[in-house]
Design an enzyme around this catalytic site. Structure first.
Site, mmCIF file in Angstrom:
data_model
loop_
_atom_site.group_PDB
_atom_site.id
_atom_site.type_symbol
_atom_site.label_atom_id
_atom_site.label_comp_id
_atom_site.label_asym_id
_atom_site.label_seq_id
_atom_site.Cartn_x
_atom_site.Cartn_y
_atom_site.Cartn_z
ATOM 1 N N SER A 125 0.828 -1.205 0.000
ATOM 2 C CA SER A 125 0.000 0.000 0.000
ATOM 3 C C SER A 125 0.863 1.255 0.000
ATOM 4 O O SER A 125 1.963 1.266 0.570
ATOM 5 C CB SER A 125 -0.901 0.007 1.245
ATOM 6 O OG SER A 125 -1.486 1.272 1.462
ATOM 7 N N GLU A 127 0.400 3.581 1.787
ATOM 8 C CA GLU A 127 0.508 4.014 3.177
ATOM 9 C C GLU A 127 1.866 3.664 3.789
ATOM 10 O O GLU A 127 2.215 4.190 4.842
ATOM 11 C CB GLU A 127 -0.617 3.415 4.018
ATOM 12 C CG GLU A 127 -1.992 4.005 3.732
ATOM 13 C CD GLU A 127 -2.085 5.491 4.105
ATOM 14 O OE1 GLU A 127 -1.451 5.895 5.096
ATOM 15 O OE2 GLU A 127 -2.786 6.228 3.403
ATOM 16 N N TYR A 149 -1.787 0.836 10.252
ATOM 17 C CA TYR A 149 -2.020 0.094 9.006
ATOM 18 C C TYR A 149 -0.789 0.172 8.105
ATOM 19 O O TYR A 149 -0.325 -0.845 7.572
ATOM 20 C CB TYR A 149 -3.241 0.660 8.287
ATOM 21 C CG TYR A 149 -3.437 0.127 6.890
ATOM 22 C CD1 TYR A 149 -3.864 -1.182 6.683
ATOM 23 C CD2 TYR A 149 -3.210 0.933 5.773
ATOM 24 C CE1 TYR A 149 -4.045 -1.676 5.397
ATOM 25 C CE2 TYR A 149 -3.398 0.451 4.492
ATOM 26 C CZ TYR A 149 -3.812 -0.853 4.308
ATOM 27 O OH TYR A 149 -3.986 -1.344 3.034
#
Length: 324
Positions: A125, A127, A149
């Site tokens: 991701s 992120e 996360y």
């Protein structure tokens, strides 16, 4: 000709359902891993009933993963399962780590023990970059995650890389940026906007509250993203790639586009609520897709405007049919 077999975790999610469609269209036998006690919504795969074989398993349980791999004997394994809602990762950080990070270790070890010749895709991701020191980001940009996360995804990414190097597994990470579709959950801002525009058009709502309208994101269509995932496992050598649109758009642009689709002036209905406000990022999260374009000849097929139109049309149809 031998039929290829694929095992998908996260089958009932947005990406899992689109990937299953893609693989079935290409003649694969598709298996999906689903928790036996799961309360997951199967609406996204109801149209695939009878075409996908469901196996019981859980990323928290090593034995169930080994059993699923032994039973399905997959040529390809796609790990799309995780706790992916960022606010929840703050309220349930340990659970997020168990599924999104340690769960990948369990899955990799299960592959190594049970089907080491299977090709593995790990859903990484954007992120993991958090607050990056450069923009756009490339596959070599340093990871600086800023939420549980992102931290969990960074762990999973590097475990995949390490298993590739240590055990010579065919294992790839796709660093996906935000990708959307009509199957996206309503809690995510893109779907919140398209659904609200449709609801206001139909007289089912009269306002939409949002946070920072100037926040920018790299958005693409989930159907395009899963095609990139599949392409990654068709190469001679495993590698990691960014999957993104390669451009950013503001929330304001998204709102304008969604309300334009329903013939309304967004400024008459949209207000800023401090409760949803997130400050501008000092460095934008936007993916450089030069590597995947050059090596895999992949690029997004749908523009932001086309994606918004697809989603607004879908939401109009759902709401007209009484699905709230």
């Amino acid at each position: 000709m031998t039929i290829k077999k694929a095992l998908i975790t996260g089958l009932t999610g947005q990406d899992g359902s689109y990937l299953a469609e893609l693989l079935l269209a290409k003649g694969y036998q598709v298996f999906g891993l689903v928790r036996r006690s799961s309360s997951s919504n199967f609406d996204r795969i109801s149209h695939l009933s009878g075409n996908v074989r469901i196996l019981s398993g859980d990323l928290l349980d090593q034995c169930s993963l080994m059993d699923a791999i032994a039973e399905s004997q997959p040529d390809e394994i796609y790990n799309l399962a995780s706790q992916s809602y960022i606010p929840t990762s703050w309220t349930q950080p340990s659970l997020t780590a168990e599924y999104t990070a340690i769960g990948v270790s369990r899955l990799l070890e299960s592959i190594r023990r049970c089907k080491s010749d299977a090709r593995f895709y790990q859903a990484s991701s954007s992120e993991v970059f958090g607050q990056p020191d450069e923009s756009p980001q490339t596959e070599l940009t340093a990871f600086r995650p800023r939420n549980p996360y992102g931290v969990a995804k960074a762990y999973a990414h590097w475990m995949t890389v390490n298993y590739r190097q240590q055990y010579n597994l065919y294992a790839c990470c796709g660093i996906t940026y935000t990708h959307e579709s009509p199957r996206r959950g309503a809690e995510f801002v893109f779907r919140k906007i398209t659904r609200s525009a449709a609801a206001i058009k139909l007289g089912l709502a009269n306002e939409l509250k949002l946070g920072n309208l100037d926040a920018r994101r790299d958005w693409c269509y989930a159907k395009d993203a899963v095609y990139g995932m599949w392409m990654m496992l068709q190469q001679e050598q495993p590698d990691d790639y960014i999957i993104a649109s390669g451009e950013t758009h503001s929330v304001r642009e998204l709102v304008e586009c969604a309300f334009k689709c329903v013939g309304l002036n967004w400024q008459d209905y949209v207000s800023v609520d401090p409760a949803f406000y997130r400050p501008d990022e000092p460095v934008q999260l936007v993916g450089c897709i030069d590597k995947i374009k050059t090596k895999l000849h992949w690029k997004p097929q749908s523009s932001l405007e086309q994606l918004v139109e697809i989603m607004v049309d879908h939401d109009l149809k759902e709401l007209r049919n009484g699905k709230l």
